[in-house]
Structure formats: structure tokens, C-alpha cells
Design an enzyme around this catalytic site. Structure first.
Site, PDB file in Angstrom:
ATOM      1  CG  HIS A 290     -30.932  14.804  -4.626  1.00 12.64           C
ATOM      2  ND1 HIS A 290     -30.997  14.350  -3.338  1.00 12.64           N
ATOM      3  CD2 HIS A 290     -30.262  13.846  -5.331  1.00 12.64           C
ATOM      4  CE1 HIS A 290     -30.401  13.165  -3.247  1.00 12.64           C
ATOM      5  NE2 HIS A 290     -29.946  12.836  -4.446  1.00 12.64           N
TER       6      HIS A 290
ATOM      7  CE  LYS B 156     -30.336   2.817  -0.320  1.00  9.36           C
ATOM      8  NZ  LYS B 156     -30.158   3.652  -1.506  1.00  9.36           N
TER       9      LYS B 156
ATOM     10  NE  ARG C 187     -22.672  12.214  -6.057  1.00  4.80           N
ATOM     11  CZ  ARG C 187     -23.114  11.359  -5.168  1.00  4.80           C
ATOM     12  NH1 ARG C 187     -23.519  11.786  -3.996  1.00  4.80           N
ATOM     13  NH2 ARG C 187     -23.156  10.069  -5.419  1.00  4.80           N
TER      14      ARG C 187
ATOM     15  CB  SER D 115     -28.962  10.904   0.718  1.00  4.46           C
ATOM     16  OG  SER D 115     -29.629  11.466  -0.376  1.00  4.46           O
TER      17      SER D 115
END
Ligand code: PNS
Length: 160
Positions: free
Chosen positions: A17, A41, A90, A128
Site C-alpha cells: 500500500h 467485516k 497486483r 493485508s
């Protein structure tokens, strides 16, 4: 002044990030890191903790700040006067989700452009979730997340 929002869950913010952020900060006048508050979440860190940790990391950047938001991303962009959304890509596997998000955001507001930056190859494996997985089982996360976030993760997992 060109303002962009770099949105995400950032649970936690990784060096991948940070790489995207640094590059975006060189393109736009001002970057606002938008940390999503998503009650649906379950996150390791609270939105306040995430904003605090990110704020520490971005101290060297004069044109970046972090705040949390809830609701629609396009509404947040309008509120802060952003003309663009920054997203990192990515691998091909990110494409479908990003395409879907772009399409929804574009439908909701055609005034905000989405700008995709490709991850550096050295971070293309990093997420993450991967960083949390390594830390959860006692692995070394040096190089995966900024130093202050390493210690915060260690402390969090020691508590669990
Ligand atoms: O890092 P993430 O979890 O992939 O980021 C996802 C995020 C925060 C960008 C996305 O979930 C979002 O924008 N949520 C806010 C609600 C919204 O605007 N939804 C419509 C676009 S999918």
C-alpha cells in the site's frame, strides 16, 4: 488542486500500500487515504487504530492524510473534493473485482475517475491477509508492513 482518494480496508496498511501511495503522491497534489468503516467485516484493527497507524507512516508526506469513512466511496470523494480514486493492481486475479468496483463507481458518479497503478513486482504477492496470516503464527513480517504496524500486529496477536 488535484485531490485523489486512496481507499481501502487497510487492515493493516502494508508496504505494498505504501508503495502505491508514494507513487500516487507524486502524481496528485493531495492524497486522502480513506479507511473504510465496514461493520459487516470483522477486522483485526478498529478504524481509529488503522487511521492512527497510517497517520504515523505518512508523517513524511506533506500532501497525504488519512481519515475513515463509511457509506459510498463516490460520496466520500465528493465530500472531500476528489477527482480520482487510486487503486493498486497486483495480478490478473485482482482485475475482475477492480473492474466491478470501477463499473459501479462509474455508474454512480461519472465525475470521479479511477486510476490504477500496478504494484511493484516485489509486492505483487503481498496483501493485508497474508501479512496477518504470517504474524498470527509468529512469522517475521519485517519488510511486509511498516515498523509501527509490525509492533501493533505483534501486540494484537499477543492479546488474542
Ligand atoms: O482494500 P479493499 O477492502 O479491497 O477496499 C475496498 C473498498 C473500501 C475500496 C470498497 O469496498 C468500497 O469502496 N467500499 C465503500 C462502499 C462502496 O462505495 N461500494 C460501491 C463500490 S464497490
Amino acid at each position: 488542486m488535484r485531490v485523489a482518494v486512496y481507499p481501502g480496508s487497510f487492515d493493516p496498511f502494508t508496504n505494498g500500500h505504501l508503495d502505491i501511495l508514494k507513487r500516487a503522491a507524486g502524481i496528485f497534489d493531495h492524497i486522502i487515504i480513506g479507511v473504510l468503516v465496514n461493520p459487516a467485516k470483522s477486522c483485526l484493527f478498529s478504524p481509529e487504530e488503522r487511521v492512527e497507524m497510517i497517520s504515523e507512516v505518512i508523517k513524511p508526506f506533506e500532501n497525504v492524510r488519512a481519515i475513515h469513512f463509511n457509506g459510498l466511496l463516490v460520496d466520500f470523494c465528493q465530500k472531500v473534493g476528489a477527482c480520482a480514486i487510486i487503486r493498486g493492481l497486483r495480478a490478473v486475479s485482482d482485475y475482475e473485482y477492480e473492474m466491478q468496483m470501477f463499473s459501479v463507481n462509474n455508474r454512480l458518479s461519472s465525475e470521479v475517475e479511477t486510476v490504477f497503478l500496478m504494484s511493484s513486482p516485489k509486492f505483487s504477492f503481498l496483501s493485508s491477509s497474508i501479512a496477518k496470516e504470517v504474524a498470527r503464527y509468529g512469522g517475521d513480517v519485517t519488510g511486509l508492513v511498516p515498523e509501527n504496524i509490525q509492533s501493533a500486529m505483534l501486540a494484537k496477536f499477543a492479546d488474542i
